[in-house]
Design a protein around this motif. Structure first.
Motif, PDB file in Angstrom:
ATOM      1  N   LYS A  12       1.990  -3.730  -4.085  1.00 52.70           N
ATOM      2  CA  LYS A  12       1.398  -5.006  -3.722  1.00 52.70           C
ATOM      3  C   LYS A  12       2.521  -6.024  -3.495  1.00 52.70           C
ATOM      4  N   ARG A  42      -0.912   2.545 -11.311  1.00 55.01           N
ATOM      5  CA  ARG A  42      -0.214   2.590 -10.017  1.00 55.01           C
ATOM      6  C   ARG A  42       1.217   3.089 -10.150  1.00 55.01           C
ATOM      7  N   GLY A  47       0.780  -1.226   0.000  1.00 55.60           N
ATOM      8  CA  GLY A  47       0.000   0.000   0.000  1.00 55.60           C
ATOM      9  C   GLY A  47       0.811   1.274   0.000  1.00 55.60           C
ATOM     10  N   SER A 107       3.046  -8.061   3.090  1.00 51.21           N
ATOM     11  CA  SER A 107       1.585  -7.894   3.193  1.00 51.21           C
ATOM     12  C   SER A 107       1.165  -7.592   4.624  1.00 51.21           C
ATOM     13  N   SER A 129       4.371   3.673  -1.055  1.00 56.96           N
ATOM     14  CA  SER A 129       5.008   4.060  -2.315  1.00 56.96           C
ATOM     15  C   SER A 129       6.523   3.998  -2.217  1.00 56.96           C
ATOM     16  N   ASP A 131       3.274   3.451  -6.690  1.00 58.20           N
ATOM     17  CA  ASP A 131       2.270   3.699  -5.656  1.00 58.20           C
ATOM     18  C   ASP A 131       1.428   2.449  -5.435  1.00 58.20           C
ATOM     19  N   SER A 132       0.799   2.402  -4.296  1.00 57.79           N
ATOM     20  CA  SER A 132      -0.088   1.277  -3.959  1.00 57.79           C
ATOM     21  C   SER A 132       0.592  -0.060  -4.209  1.00 57.79           C
TER      22      SER A 132
END
Length: 122
Positions: free
Chosen positions: A85, A65, A14, A122, A16, A82-83
């Motif tokens: 995963k 993203r 989540g 995560s 950057s 960004d964002s």
């Protein structure tokens, strides 16, 4: 010609990161791209940008993203991620092409950096 990446690291999902690629030794124009690689796999195309910065290309997995950009007076390219995963975790490489190239084909790039690792938990 030498390419040096920086900006990798370990982050949580989540957040950057911005990768940089400093280029030296070129005497003409060149396109730039970012690829990534995980152990046991081939280089995966991430994004590419032409010399002018007007044409950019993205892999579907990162579209919306990630943002590729460049600052030619500074001889530096960037990949804003960004964002992030967990599946974005990889070693990221920048590459340059001084002539004809297919933006998503690693074989058409002339020079590569040493890579910078991105770890996303995560």
């Amino acid at each position: 010609v030498q390419l040096v990446e920086s900006g990798g690291g370990q982050v949580s999902a989540g957040v950057s990161l911005r990768l940089s690629c400093e280029v030296s030794g070129y005497t003409s124009t060149y396109a730039m791209a970012w690829f990534r690689r995980v152990p046991g796999s081939l280089h995966e195309f991430v994004a590419a940008i032409d010399w002018s910065g007007e044409e950019t290309y993205y892999a579907d997995a990162v579209k919306g993203r990630f943002t590729i950009s460049r600052d030619n007076p500074k001889n530096t390219g960037y990949l804003q991620m960004d964002s992030l995963k967990p599946e974005d975790a990889a070693v990221y490489y920048c590459a340059t092409a001084g002539g004809t190239y297919l933006y998503s084909r690693p074989q058409t790039y002339d020079y590569w950096g040493q890579g910078t690792q991105v770890i996303v938990s995560s």
